[in-house]
Write a protein that holds these residues in place. Structure first.
Motif, PDB file in Angstrom:
ATOM      1  N   ASP A 141      41.058  -7.037 -13.914  1.00 25.81           N
ATOM      2  CA  ASP A 141      40.709  -6.451 -12.614  1.00 25.81           C
ATOM      3  C   ASP A 141      40.906  -4.939 -12.595  1.00 25.81           C
ATOM      4  O   ASP A 141      40.167  -4.217 -11.916  1.00 25.81           O
ATOM      5  CB  ASP A 141      41.475  -7.127 -11.482  1.00 25.81           C
ATOM      6  N   VAL A 142      41.879  -4.433 -13.340  1.00 25.71           N
ATOM      7  CA  VAL A 142      42.092  -2.990 -13.410  1.00 25.71           C
ATOM      8  C   VAL A 142      40.904  -2.324 -14.109  1.00 25.71           C
ATOM      9  O   VAL A 142      40.395  -1.284 -13.659  1.00 25.71           O
ATOM     10  CB  VAL A 142      43.412  -2.659 -14.144  1.00 25.71           C
ATOM     11  N   ILE A 143      40.447  -2.927 -15.183  1.00 32.95           N
ATOM     12  CA  ILE A 143      39.287  -2.394 -15.908  1.00 32.95           C
ATOM     13  C   ILE A 143      38.051  -2.413 -15.020  1.00 32.95           C
ATOM     14  O   ILE A 143      37.282  -1.447 -14.968  1.00 32.95           O
ATOM     15  CB  ILE A 143      39.057  -3.199 -17.197  1.00 32.95           C
ATOM     16  N   GLU A 144      37.861  -3.503 -14.305  1.00 34.85           N
ATOM     17  CA  GLU A 144      36.710  -3.626 -13.403  1.00 34.85           C
ATOM     18  C   GLU A 144      36.739  -2.555 -12.320  1.00 34.85           C
ATOM     19  O   GLU A 144      35.713  -1.933 -12.003  1.00 34.85           O
ATOM     20  CB  GLU A 144      36.692  -5.018 -12.771  1.00 34.85           C
ATOM     21  N   GLN A 145      37.923  -2.318 -11.752  1.00 32.42           N
ATOM     22  CA  GLN A 145      38.052  -1.318 -10.683  1.00 32.42           C
ATOM     23  C   GLN A 145      37.751   0.086 -11.205  1.00 32.42           C
ATOM     24  O   GLN A 145      37.073   0.880 -10.540  1.00 32.42           O
ATOM     25  CB  GLN A 145      39.459  -1.375 -10.091  1.00 32.42           C
ATOM     26  N   ILE A 146      38.248   0.408 -12.380  1.00 25.40           N
ATOM     27  CA  ILE A 146      38.023   1.745 -12.941  1.00 25.40           C
ATOM     28  C   ILE A 146      36.541   1.944 -13.256  1.00 25.40           C
ATOM     29  O   ILE A 146      35.965   2.995 -12.948  1.00 25.40           O
ATOM     30  CB  ILE A 146      38.905   1.952 -14.191  1.00 25.40           C
ATOM     31  N   CYS A 147      35.909   0.941 -13.843  1.00 22.97           N
ATOM     32  CA  CYS A 147      34.470   1.058 -14.145  1.00 22.97           C
ATOM     33  C   CYS A 147      33.660   1.205 -12.852  1.00 22.97           C
ATOM     34  O   CYS A 147      32.743   2.039 -12.780  1.00 22.97           O
ATOM     35  CB  CYS A 147      33.991  -0.165 -14.924  1.00 22.97           C
ATOM     36  N   ALA A 148      33.998   0.424 -11.853  1.00 27.11           N
ATOM     37  CA  ALA A 148      33.265   0.480 -10.580  1.00 27.11           C
ATOM     38  C   ALA A 148      33.451   1.818  -9.881  1.00 27.11           C
ATOM     39  O   ALA A 148      32.575   2.268  -9.130  1.00 27.11           O
ATOM     40  CB  ALA A 148      33.723  -0.651  -9.666  1.00 27.11           C
ATOM     41  N   GLY A 149      34.582   2.479 -10.145  1.00 28.15           N
ATOM     42  CA  GLY A 149      34.863   3.751  -9.498  1.00 28.15           C
ATOM     43  C   GLY A 149      34.135   4.938 -10.106  1.00 28.15           C
ATOM     44  O   GLY A 149      34.114   6.030  -9.529  1.00 28.15           O
ATOM     45  N   ILE A 150      33.546   4.759 -11.267  1.00 31.01           N
ATOM     46  CA  ILE A 150      32.766   5.816 -11.922  1.00 31.01           C
ATOM     47  C   ILE A 150      31.311   5.619 -11.513  1.00 31.01           C
ATOM     48  O   ILE A 150      30.593   4.792 -12.079  1.00 31.01           O
ATOM     49  CB  ILE A 150      32.937   5.764 -13.453  1.00 31.01           C
ATOM     50  N   THR A 151      30.878   6.365 -10.531  1.00 33.87           N
ATOM     51  CA  THR A 151      29.565   6.119  -9.932  1.00 33.87           C
ATOM     52  C   THR A 151      28.455   7.037 -10.444  1.00 33.87           C
ATOM     53  O   THR A 151      27.276   6.765 -10.217  1.00 33.87           O
ATOM     54  CB  THR A 151      29.658   6.257  -8.401  1.00 33.87           C
ATOM     55  N   ASP A 152      28.824   8.125 -11.121  1.00 40.15           N
ATOM     56  CA  ASP A 152      27.796   9.053 -11.597  1.00 40.15           C
ATOM     57  C   ASP A 152      27.386   8.796 -13.042  1.00 40.15           C
ATOM     58  O   ASP A 152      26.556   9.520 -13.601  1.00 40.15           O
ATOM     59  CB  ASP A 152      28.272  10.505 -11.443  1.00 40.15           C
ATOM     60  N   GLU A 153      27.960   7.757 -13.665  1.00 39.88           N
ATOM     61  CA  GLU A 153      27.586   7.338 -15.015  1.00 39.88           C
ATOM     62  C   GLU A 153      27.510   5.808 -15.049  1.00 39.88           C
ATOM     63  O   GLU A 153      28.142   5.135 -14.231  1.00 39.88           O
ATOM     64  CB  GLU A 153      28.615   7.812 -16.059  1.00 39.88           C
ATOM     65  N   ILE A 154      26.762   5.281 -16.002  1.00 41.66           N
ATOM     66  CA  ILE A 154      26.714   3.826 -16.186  1.00 41.66           C
ATOM     67  C   ILE A 154      27.862   3.411 -17.093  1.00 41.66           C
ATOM     68  O   ILE A 154      27.967   3.868 -18.233  1.00 41.66           O
ATOM     69  CB  ILE A 154      25.371   3.388 -16.806  1.00 41.66           C
ATOM     70  N   ILE A 155      28.750   2.569 -16.570  1.00 44.22           N
ATOM     71  CA  ILE A 155      29.856   2.037 -17.362  1.00 44.22           C
ATOM     72  C   ILE A 155      30.277   0.697 -16.756  1.00 44.22           C
ATOM     73  O   ILE A 155      30.566   0.621 -15.564  1.00 44.22           O
ATOM     74  CB  ILE A 155      31.042   3.033 -17.432  1.00 44.22           C
ATOM     75  N   VAL A 156      30.258  -0.359 -17.562  1.00 44.93           N
ATOM     76  CA  VAL A 156      30.537  -1.703 -17.053  1.00 44.93           C
ATOM     77  C   VAL A 156      31.368  -2.494 -18.065  1.00 44.93           C
ATOM     78  O   VAL A 156      31.319  -2.225 -19.267  1.00 44.93           O
ATOM     79  CB  VAL A 156      29.226  -2.472 -16.779  1.00 44.93           C
TER      80      VAL A 156
END
Length: 296
Positions: A141-156
């Motif tokens: 869930d921590v990884i998911e939250q950090i990826c979701a918080g980066i909105t100006d690049e594609i990262i999943v």
């Protein structure tokens, strides 16, 4: 209950399959057919090619599927008249191997789809720079939250491999930004992977579209046992559901942790890896330490 699992890209090695080619007439027949199906000398690349050659996606995926499926089809457990497999699953590309071994796809069609998938993904990789990285030591869930918080690049999140090991996928800048934040959040390591691009991410949309056309044109049969698919970690024996999930997989995460947990909950006590390498044996043991892990 026996669960057979099939590895994906990254399990390849120089010389893969040569031992079974030399020892089994049935295997030799399948290897020789494979060269005709893909239209080039795939077995030469597997047996004698350089590491760099074998790492190319267009060769790696058909090679791993071929090795895995030949092992399955020359193993008594998969013989149609004495099928002794309770469930199957495959990691990423390995899902195609699992479907072929379980009778959903013919040998020819399984290998053809692997070749089409590989070529489509290679083309997608060439459209824009992208990559992947393994994140060790953080909750999902921590990884998911950090990826979701980066909105100006594609990262999943791309691969949920086992507890404490998730692979992320995206743009080069996205990987860089996420790595900084993940380390700050307590990740033990963030390891860049030597891959051609961002698999299981939006970067694979063009590949998914191309692959979808090939999948829809292929006949899919009902599998001889439940198949646990990557996109939802759930079992199915419905050909149309299998098709839809197989297509969606190219841009969706591989839910391997959840798949193994669900297979164990359904009664699997032996997980048998069918293909090159030992990667899945290690992952399964980390996910469900109580089960027995073996190799074909």
């Amino acid at each position: 209950m026996k669960a057979y699992v099939f590895p994906g890209q990254g399990s390849q090695f120089k010389g893969m399959g040569l031992d079974i080619y030399q020892s089994s007439e049935a295997a030799r027949t399948l290897f020789d057919q494979a060269n005709q199906i893909v239209g080039y000398d795939l077995t030469r690349i597997m047996f004698e090619g350089t590491d760099e050659e074998l790492k190319q996606t267009i060769y790696t995926q058909p090679a791993v599927l071929l090795h895995s499926v030949v092992l399955a089809l020359t193993t008594d457990a998969f013989a149609p008249d004495r099928f002794d497999v309770s469930m199957v699953a495959g990691h990423s590309l390995g899902e195609l191997s699992a479907l072929t071994a379980a009778g959903v796809l013919s040998f020819e069609n399984g290998l053809t789809l692997a070749s089409i998938r590989a070529t489509a993904m290679q083309r997608a990789c060439e459209l824009a720079p992208s990559s992947m990285a393994a994140v060790l030591g953080l909750p999902d869930d921590v990884i998911e939250q950090i990826c979701a918080g980066i909105t100006d690049e594609i990262i999943v999140p791309a691969n949920y491999n086992c507890p404490g090991q998730v692979v992320i996928s995206g743009s080069l800048k996205g990987i860089e930004l996420a790595a900084e934040q993940l380390k700050a959040a307590g990740a033990k390591r963030v390891l860049p992977l030597a891959v051609g691009g961002a698999f299981h991410s939006p970067f694979m949309e063009s590949a998914r579209d191309e692959f979808a056309r090939a999948v829809e044109a292929m006949p899919f049969s009902t599998p001889r046992c439940p198949v646990y698919q990557n996109v939802n970690a759930q079992p199915t024996q419905d050909p149309e559901t299998i098709k839809a999930n197989l297509i969606a997989q190219l841009t969706a995460p591989v839910r391997w942790t959840q798949s193994v947990e669900n297979m164990a909950a359904a009664g699997a006590t032996e997980f048998i890896e069918c293909g090159p390498g030992k990667v899945l044996q290690g992952l399964v043991k980390k996910i469900v330490p109580s089960v027995t892990v073996l190799a074909v």
